[in-house]
Design a protein around this motif. Sequence first.
Motif, PDB file in Angstrom:
ATOM      1  N   ASN A  81      40.683   6.791 -41.418  1.00  0.00           N
ATOM      2  CA  ASN A  81      40.729   5.673 -40.471  1.00  0.00           C
ATOM      3  C   ASN A  81      39.885   4.527 -41.016  1.00  0.00           C
ATOM      4  OD1 ASN A  81      37.920   5.406 -39.094  1.00  0.00           O
ATOM      5  ND2 ASN A  81      38.317   7.611 -39.230  1.00  0.00           N
ATOM      6  N   ILE A  82      40.121   3.332 -40.433  1.00  0.00           N
ATOM      7  CA  ILE A  82      39.330   2.169 -40.848  1.00  0.00           C
ATOM      8  C   ILE A  82      38.636   1.572 -39.621  1.00  0.00           C
ATOM      9  CG2 ILE A  82      40.699   1.551 -42.881  1.00  0.00           C
ATOM     10  CD1 ILE A  82      42.041  -0.623 -41.039  1.00  0.00           C
ATOM     11  N   ASN A  83      38.286   2.447 -38.683  1.00  0.00           N
ATOM     12  CA  ASN A  83      37.732   1.991 -37.396  1.00  0.00           C
ATOM     13  C   ASN A  83      36.531   1.073 -37.552  1.00  0.00           C
ATOM     14  OD1 ASN A  83      39.672   3.608 -36.401  1.00  0.00           O
ATOM     15  ND2 ASN A  83      38.320   5.281 -35.745  1.00  0.00           N
ATOM     16  N   GLU A  84      35.581   1.505 -38.373  1.00  0.00           N
ATOM     17  CA  GLU A  84      34.365   0.712 -38.504  1.00  0.00           C
ATOM     18  C   GLU A  84      34.665  -0.663 -39.122  1.00  0.00           C
ATOM     19  OE1 GLU A  84      29.953   1.648 -40.124  1.00  0.00           O
ATOM     20  OE2 GLU A  84      31.488   1.579 -41.679  1.00  0.00           O
ATOM     21  N   LEU A  85      35.470  -0.651 -40.177  1.00  0.00           N
ATOM     22  CA  LEU A  85      35.845  -1.892 -40.865  1.00  0.00           C
ATOM     23  C   LEU A  85      36.503  -2.871 -39.901  1.00  0.00           C
ATOM     24  CD1 LEU A  85      36.310  -3.376 -43.657  1.00  0.00           C
ATOM     25  CD2 LEU A  85      38.516  -2.207 -43.740  1.00  0.00           C
ATOM     26  N   LYS A  86      37.432  -2.350 -39.116  1.00  0.00           N
ATOM     27  CA  LYS A  86      38.174  -3.185 -38.166  1.00  0.00           C
ATOM     28  C   LYS A  86      37.264  -3.695 -37.052  1.00  0.00           C
ATOM     29  CE  LYS A  86      42.492  -2.550 -36.126  1.00  0.00           C
ATOM     30  NZ  LYS A  86      43.699  -1.764 -35.810  1.00  0.00           N
ATOM     31  N   ALA A  87      36.454  -2.790 -36.510  1.00  0.00           N
ATOM     32  CA  ALA A  87      35.593  -3.159 -35.380  1.00  0.00           C
ATOM     33  C   ALA A  87      34.589  -4.221 -35.801  1.00  0.00           C
ATOM     34  CB  ALA A  87      34.864  -1.925 -34.842  1.00  0.00           C
ATOM     35  N   TYR A  88      34.016  -4.036 -36.982  1.00  0.00           N
ATOM     36  CA  TYR A  88      33.023  -5.002 -37.429  1.00  0.00           C
ATOM     37  C   TYR A  88      33.659  -6.365 -37.652  1.00  0.00           C
ATOM     38  CZ  TYR A  88      28.889  -6.873 -39.654  1.00  0.00           C
ATOM     39  OH  TYR A  88      27.788  -7.641 -39.931  1.00  0.00           O
ATOM     40  N   PHE A  89      34.801  -6.353 -38.326  1.00  0.00           N
ATOM     41  CA  PHE A  89      35.499  -7.605 -38.606  1.00  0.00           C
ATOM     42  C   PHE A  89      35.839  -8.332 -37.298  1.00  0.00           C
ATOM     43  CE2 PHE A  89      39.340 -10.117 -39.492  1.00  0.00           C
ATOM     44  CZ  PHE A  89      38.936 -10.829 -40.606  1.00  0.00           C
ATOM     45  N   ASN A  90      36.379  -7.588 -36.351  1.00  0.00           N
ATOM     46  CA  ASN A  90      36.754  -8.214 -35.081  1.00  0.00           C
ATOM     47  C   ASN A  90      35.534  -8.725 -34.318  1.00  0.00           C
ATOM     48  OD1 ASN A  90      39.517  -7.957 -35.384  1.00  0.00           O
ATOM     49  ND2 ASN A  90      39.509  -5.862 -34.611  1.00  0.00           N
TER      50      ASN A  90
ATOM     51  N   ILE B   4      32.349 -15.675 -33.605  1.00  0.00           N
ATOM     52  CA  ILE B   4      32.535 -17.068 -34.057  1.00  0.00           C
ATOM     53  C   ILE B   4      33.297 -17.847 -32.993  1.00  0.00           C
ATOM     54  CG2 ILE B   4      33.419 -18.608 -35.853  1.00  0.00           C
ATOM     55  CD1 ILE B   4      33.700 -16.111 -37.678  1.00  0.00           C
ATOM     56  N   SER B   5      34.401 -17.269 -32.529  1.00  0.00           N
ATOM     57  CA  SER B   5      35.256 -18.047 -31.631  1.00  0.00           C
ATOM     58  C   SER B   5      34.655 -18.188 -30.241  1.00  0.00           C
ATOM     59  CB  SER B   5      36.671 -17.468 -31.578  1.00  0.00           C
ATOM     60  OG  SER B   5      36.631 -16.122 -31.229  1.00  0.00           O
ATOM     61  N   SER B   6      33.675 -17.341 -29.896  1.00  0.00           N
ATOM     62  CA  SER B   6      33.049 -17.557 -28.593  1.00  0.00           C
ATOM     63  C   SER B   6      31.887 -18.546 -28.677  1.00  0.00           C
ATOM     64  CB  SER B   6      32.607 -16.230 -27.963  1.00  0.00           C
ATOM     65  OG  SER B   6      31.677 -15.603 -28.798  1.00  0.00           O
TER      66      SER B   6
ATOM     67  N   LEU C 288      25.964 -14.910 -41.281  1.00  0.00           N
ATOM     68  CA  LEU C 288      25.555 -15.687 -40.110  1.00  0.00           C
ATOM     69  C   LEU C 288      25.540 -14.804 -38.868  1.00  0.00           C
ATOM     70  CD1 LEU C 288      27.504 -19.010 -40.811  1.00  0.00           C
ATOM     71  CD2 LEU C 288      25.054 -18.579 -41.115  1.00  0.00           C
ATOM     72  N   TYR C 289      26.537 -13.939 -38.790  1.00  0.00           N
ATOM     73  CA  TYR C 289      26.613 -13.011 -37.659  1.00  0.00           C
ATOM     74  C   TYR C 289      25.385 -12.103 -37.625  1.00  0.00           C
ATOM     75  CZ  TYR C 289      28.293  -8.981 -34.948  1.00  0.00           C
ATOM     76  OH  TYR C 289      28.418  -7.969 -34.046  1.00  0.00           O
ATOM     77  N   GLU C 290      25.060 -11.522 -38.792  1.00  0.00           N
ATOM     78  CA  GLU C 290      23.892 -10.640 -38.863  1.00  0.00           C
ATOM     79  C   GLU C 290      22.618 -11.360 -38.428  1.00  0.00           C
ATOM     80  OE1 GLU C 290      23.315  -7.356 -39.581  1.00  0.00           O
ATOM     81  OE2 GLU C 290      25.490  -7.229 -39.328  1.00  0.00           O
ATOM     82  N   LYS C 291      22.500 -12.616 -38.842  1.00  0.00           N
ATOM     83  CA  LYS C 291      21.281 -13.362 -38.611  1.00  0.00           C
ATOM     84  C   LYS C 291      21.166 -13.870 -37.164  1.00  0.00           C
ATOM     85  CE  LYS C 291      19.255 -16.681 -41.719  1.00  0.00           C
ATOM     86  NZ  LYS C 291      19.536 -17.611 -42.835  1.00  0.00           N
ATOM     87  N   TYR C 292      22.280 -14.218 -36.573  1.00  0.00           N
ATOM     88  CA  TYR C 292      22.207 -14.981 -35.317  1.00  0.00           C
ATOM     89  C   TYR C 292      22.919 -14.364 -34.115  1.00  0.00           C
ATOM     90  CZ  TYR C 292      20.659 -18.652 -38.517  1.00  0.00           C
ATOM     91  OH  TYR C 292      19.973 -19.375 -39.465  1.00  0.00           O
ATOM     92  N   HIS C 293      23.636 -13.261 -34.275  1.00  0.00           N
ATOM     93  CA  HIS C 293      24.480 -12.852 -33.149  1.00  0.00           C
ATOM     94  C   HIS C 293      23.698 -12.349 -31.936  1.00  0.00           C
ATOM     95  CE1 HIS C 293      24.131  -8.664 -34.661  1.00  0.00           C
ATOM     96  NE2 HIS C 293      24.501  -8.301 -33.455  1.00  0.00           N
ATOM     97  N   LYS C 294      22.403 -12.115 -32.131  1.00  0.00           N
ATOM     98  CA  LYS C 294      21.619 -11.653 -30.974  1.00  0.00           C
ATOM     99  C   LYS C 294      21.092 -12.817 -30.149  1.00  0.00           C
ATOM    100  CE  LYS C 294      20.504  -7.073 -32.612  1.00  0.00           C
ATOM    101  NZ  LYS C 294      20.042  -6.730 -33.980  1.00  0.00           N
ATOM    102  N   ASN C 295      21.260 -14.026 -30.655  1.00  0.00           N
ATOM    103  CA  ASN C 295      20.821 -15.193 -29.871  1.00  0.00           C
ATOM    104  C   ASN C 295      21.903 -15.586 -28.863  1.00  0.00           C
ATOM    105  OD1 ASN C 295      18.874 -15.068 -31.811  1.00  0.00           O
ATOM    106  ND2 ASN C 295      19.402 -17.005 -32.802  1.00  0.00           N
ATOM    107  N   ALA C 296      21.457 -16.219 -27.783  1.00  0.00           N
ATOM    108  CA  ALA C 296      22.429 -16.704 -26.798  1.00  0.00           C
ATOM    109  C   ALA C 296      22.712 -18.177 -27.057  1.00  0.00           C
ATOM    110  CB  ALA C 296      21.860 -16.520 -25.397  1.00  0.00           C
ATOM    111  N   TYR C 297      23.967 -18.545 -26.952  1.00  0.00           N
ATOM    112  CA  TYR C 297      24.346 -19.945 -27.142  1.00  0.00           C
ATOM    113  C   TYR C 297      25.210 -20.406 -25.980  1.00  0.00           C
ATOM    114  CZ  TYR C 297      22.854 -19.029 -31.935  1.00  0.00           C
ATOM    115  OH  TYR C 297      22.134 -18.686 -33.044  1.00  0.00           O
ATOM    116  N   ASN C 298      25.048 -21.671 -25.637  1.00  0.00           N
ATOM    117  CA  ASN C 298      25.935 -22.251 -24.642  1.00  0.00           C
ATOM    118  C   ASN C 298      27.059 -22.986 -25.396  1.00  0.00           C
ATOM    119  OD1 ASN C 298      27.253 -23.979 -22.927  1.00  0.00           O
ATOM    120  ND2 ASN C 298      25.422 -24.496 -21.748  1.00  0.00           N
TER     121      ASN C 298
END
Length: 387
Positions: free
Chosen positions: A224-233, A239-241, A258-268
């Motif tokens: 399976n490629i579950n992890e690969l797919k889940a991470y990519f999505n 990004i799109s949110s 960028l995701y690794e660095k910033y995805h835990k921050n909240a953005y409006n």
Amino acid sequence: MKTLLNTTLTVEDICQGFVYNEYEGKGLFGLSGKLTIQPEYQRNYIYADGKKDVAVIDSLLKGYPLGLIYFTKVAEDKFEVLDGQQRITSFGRFITGKFAIKGSNGIPQYFSGLAEDLKEKILKSPLTIYECEGTESEIKEWFKTINIVGVPLNEQELSNAIHSGPFVTLAKEEFSNSQNANIQKWSAYVSGSAIRQDYLKTALEWVSKGNIDAYMSKHRYDDNINELKAYFNSVIDWISSVFTDVESEMKGLPWGELYEKYHKNAYNPQTVSSKLKELYSDFSVKDRKGVYEYILGGYVDTKLLNIRIFDDRVKKVVYTKQSEEAKEKGVSNCPLCALGNDNNKSRIYKITEMDADHVTAWSNGGSTDIENCQMLCKTHNRAKGNK
Ligand SMILES: [Zn+2]
């Protein structure tokens, strides 16, 4: 590894039972079922551009050799194409009526419409084939080093070859399939082409944090490629949110990092969107690609924006004015040196010893025009820039 030169097979022999899968873009079988044209480690068929495929047929009609073809012997009387898949698929597709060449009068000509002697010429063309026998790793190592005629394998295509197995098969189905409806959405953020494995490469790069080969090797036999797919999505969704606008500069940014660095921050997203528009319309911002990390990082690192510098004309005018005034007062023409108490207090710098500086920093609303320009000695300018 054993190799055997076989010059007895013709185009016609190889085309016996030729199957081409339009959906997957693959030539599948030939040589009366004894030959697998597109083994898993092979890339998709990329000659269908009306040039390379036509060139293969032209070569045959002119009697030019198609170059060496390599088969690997996988069982008694069973072969896989190691190198030559693009050429074989091209003549196979032509003979089965999948594309036309240009006739002498410029009219498209399909195989079935060719004069009998030309048909014969193509079908009876001899091929030069090396049949190789060896272990999988021997063959793949060799595959990595042989020079592929036409379009060389790119890095990801090589990795697919080296780590071929169920994981690569599934991953290609998802990320290298131009029929996948998601490609359209992904293409806003990912550059390159699905068929040349650029989407797969990006997905692997993100999930593996840049260690693609290690990741592929570890997961080679996964079913399976579950992890690969889940991470990519997750990255794509993130990004799109955060960025509700889609701009061309977003394509190909290092979104995984960028995701690794910033995805835990909240953005409006609304604030982000208006800030983005503001930065896009700011003449001083030279690097629009840098705008994204600048926003994600909280509007701090102006280096990312490559703020426009003053042009030479402005520098010269400011330099002359500053120097004249300084000479009159008997102080340095670097206003910061003039404030000091060392030997430079009254030093007059040459223009080449100075740099232009924003009096009010760009980040505080200062613009890149003559009113906001001052010349500083290189030492002071650097010191100011580091603050
Ligand atoms: Zn100075």
